[in-house]
Design an enzyme around this catalytic site. Structure first.
Site, mmCIF file in Angstrom:
data_model
loop_
_atom_site.group_PDB
_atom_site.id
_atom_site.type_symbol
_atom_site.label_atom_id
_atom_site.label_comp_id
_atom_site.label_asym_id
_atom_site.label_seq_id
_atom_site.Cartn_x
_atom_site.Cartn_y
_atom_site.Cartn_z
ATOM 1 N N ASP A 121 -6.983 82.933 -50.704
ATOM 2 C CA ASP A 121 -7.004 83.770 -51.901
ATOM 3 C C ASP A 121 -5.554 84.000 -52.302
ATOM 4 O O ASP A 121 -4.627 83.642 -51.574
ATOM 5 C CB ASP A 121 -7.705 85.098 -51.587
ATOM 6 N N PHE A 122 -5.329 84.588 -53.451
ATOM 7 C CA PHE A 122 -3.970 84.903 -53.893
ATOM 8 C C PHE A 122 -3.665 86.372 -53.636
ATOM 9 O O PHE A 122 -2.920 86.711 -52.735
ATOM 10 C CB PHE A 122 -3.784 84.547 -55.375
ATOM 11 N N ASP A 123 -4.263 87.257 -54.426
ATOM 12 C CA ASP A 123 -3.969 88.689 -54.332
ATOM 13 C C ASP A 123 -4.392 89.247 -52.981
ATOM 14 O O ASP A 123 -5.553 89.170 -52.601
ATOM 15 C CB ASP A 123 -4.685 89.458 -55.454
#
Length: 177
Positions: free
Chosen positions: A26-28
């Protein structure tokens, strides 16, 4: 402490096993710290370096390793923040997808989503506009994402009350087509 130098032999060992690997991040909150301002989120430099190394390995052994970033953000948005080529960017929680070629800018990412979702694009855009008008608060960030829309209220002084305002605005928008 495990160093990047320690990881290479381990990765080579994993790639030598008979099963292919899929690495998804994932990013955040994973490769980027959560930021109260969604537009200010930045990838950790060490995470970018790790993704670039994995992308090189995946390019050498595409039969053995696949690499993707899965995010609630749009594919172009997350690709612009990660800035690593040869990755598949799965945006909008996987509803859209694109592979960024090595050396290309995120704006060049060709993003596709299932054409059956096309009828939802305009209603999602309208919902975002109506909710923004009803809530009318500086802390609300409306993110239009094609067939979906996200309402960010992390900057609100009282997130619980902000969530209730957003939910109330959505209910009002849905009640008044």
């Amino acid at each position: 402490t495990v160093t990047p130098r320690d990881l290479r032999p381990r990765l080579d060992e994993l790639l030598a096993t008979p099963s292919p690997f899929l690495v998804v991040t994932d990013f955040d909150g994973t490769v980027s710290p959560i930021d109260p301002d969604p537009l200010a989120a930045r990838i950790d430099p060490l995470a970018r370096r790790a993704l670039r190394r994995l992308a090189r390995l995946a390019a050498l052994r595409p039969d053995r390793l696949a690499l993707a970033v899965l995010s609630g953000r749009g594919s172009r948005d997350v690709a612009a923040r990660v800035r690593v080529g040869r990755l598949r960017y799965l945006g909008n929680h996987g509803l859209e997808s694109g592979v960024l070629a090595r050396g290309r800018r995120a704006e060049a990412l060709e993003v596709g989503f299932d054409p059956r979702l096309e009828p939802f694009v305009e209603p999602a855009r309208r919902l975002g506009q109506v909710v923004a008008a009803i809530v009318d608060a500086p802390w609300l960030f409306v993110e239009h994402k094609g067939p979906s829309v996200a309402f960010h209220y992390r900057q609100a002084p009282d997130p619980v009350a902000a969530r209730q305002r957003v939910l109330g605005a959505i209910a009002a928008a849905e009640a008044d087509p």
